[in-house]
Design a protein around this motif. Structure first.
Motif, PDB file in Angstrom:
ATOM      1  N   GLU A  51      15.834   1.984  -7.421  1.00  0.00           N
ATOM      2  CA  GLU A  51      15.658   3.142  -8.307  1.00  0.00           C
ATOM      3  C   GLU A  51      14.268   3.242  -8.919  1.00  0.00           C
ATOM      4  O   GLU A  51      14.014   4.142  -9.712  1.00  0.00           O
ATOM      5  N   GLU A  53      10.712   4.430  -9.239  1.00  0.00           N
ATOM      6  CA  GLU A  53      10.128   5.670  -8.727  1.00  0.00           C
ATOM      7  C   GLU A  53       8.645   5.530  -8.429  1.00  0.00           C
ATOM      8  O   GLU A  53       8.000   4.581  -8.867  1.00  0.00           O
ATOM      9  N   THR A  55       4.871   5.553  -6.357  1.00  0.00           N
ATOM     10  CA  THR A  55       4.231   4.700  -5.357  1.00  0.00           C
ATOM     11  C   THR A  55       4.536   3.218  -5.600  1.00  0.00           C
ATOM     12  O   THR A  55       4.629   2.444  -4.652  1.00  0.00           O
ATOM     13  N   ARG A  56       4.708   2.871  -6.871  1.00  0.00           N
ATOM     14  CA  ARG A  56       5.053   1.487  -7.181  1.00  0.00           C
ATOM     15  C   ARG A  56       6.410   1.119  -6.589  1.00  0.00           C
ATOM     16  O   ARG A  56       6.592   0.051  -6.010  1.00  0.00           O
ATOM     17  N   GLY A  57       7.384   2.003  -6.734  1.00  0.00           N
ATOM     18  CA  GLY A  57       8.705   1.769  -6.158  1.00  0.00           C
ATOM     19  C   GLY A  57       8.661   1.699  -4.648  1.00  0.00           C
ATOM     20  O   GLY A  57       9.305   0.840  -4.038  1.00  0.00           O
ATOM     21  N   HIS A  58       7.898   2.594  -4.041  1.00  0.00           N
ATOM     22  CA  HIS A  58       7.768   2.580  -2.583  1.00  0.00           C
ATOM     23  C   HIS A  58       7.138   1.259  -2.126  1.00  0.00           C
ATOM     24  O   HIS A  58       7.618   0.633  -1.177  1.00  0.00           O
ATOM     25  N   TRP A  59       6.093   0.823  -2.814  1.00  0.00           N
ATOM     26  CA  TRP A  59       5.424  -0.427  -2.460  1.00  0.00           C
ATOM     27  C   TRP A  59       6.375  -1.615  -2.629  1.00  0.00           C
ATOM     28  O   TRP A  59       6.448  -2.476  -1.755  1.00  0.00           O
ATOM     29  N   ARG A  61       9.712  -1.648  -2.610  1.00  0.00           N
ATOM     30  CA  ARG A  61      10.767  -1.618  -1.593  1.00  0.00           C
ATOM     31  C   ARG A  61      10.235  -2.128  -0.248  1.00  0.00           C
ATOM     32  O   ARG A  61      10.905  -2.897   0.435  1.00  0.00           O
ATOM     33  N   HIS A  62       9.032  -1.711   0.111  1.00  0.00           N
ATOM     34  CA  HIS A  62       8.430  -2.175   1.357  1.00  0.00           C
ATOM     35  C   HIS A  62       8.210  -3.688   1.323  1.00  0.00           C
ATOM     36  O   HIS A  62       8.525  -4.391   2.288  1.00  0.00           O
ATOM     37  N   ARG A  65      11.531  -5.570   1.594  1.00  0.00           N
ATOM     38  CA  ARG A  65      12.082  -5.507   2.952  1.00  0.00           C
ATOM     39  C   ARG A  65      11.347  -6.438   3.906  1.00  0.00           C
ATOM     40  O   ARG A  65      11.938  -6.961   4.846  1.00  0.00           O
TER      41      ARG A  65
END
Length: 119
Positions: A51, A53, A55-59, A61-62, A65
């Protein structure tokens, strides 16, 4: 001219598939338990950053993973805790879950205690 068999049809360790079975049964069981603990901890990290949000969240999550070892998640813990900076009950629960997961894999990962002399 005879063509070589694909690796997955070869027998023995040459195919790369039998390496997980090397060792005593208790060693294999320990490796499997460590892998299960890592997968459980990784899932908790995935849930925690789901959850977040922007660019920090995208980074995050990447990065989560891409982890393959428990130490990878250990190194990401600060960034994840910083992203979960709120004080609402759900965020506090996620932080506690992460702390428990880390403590299950890294038992001495708690707060640093002051130096106590032996005498």
């Amino acid at each position: 001219m005879q063509t070589p068999a694909p690796r997955h049809f070869l027998s023995g360790p040459a195919n790369g598939l039998a390496f997980h079975a090397i060792g005593m049964p208790q060693e294999r069981a320990a490796r499997e338990a460590a892998r299960r603990a890592f997968v459980e901890m990784k899932q908790r990290f995935i849930d925690a950053v789901a959850e977040v949000e922007g660019t920090r969240g995208h980074w995050l999550r990447h990065q989560v993973r891409q982890t393959q070892e428990p130490v990878d998640l250990w190194l990401l813990r600060g960034a994840v805790y910083a992203a979960l900076g709120g004080h609402d009950p759900d965020t506090l629960r996620l932080r506690l879950d992460l702390h428990r997961a880390l403590d299950s894999v890294f038992p001495d990962s708690g707060e640093l205690t002051p130096f106590l002399p032996l005498a």
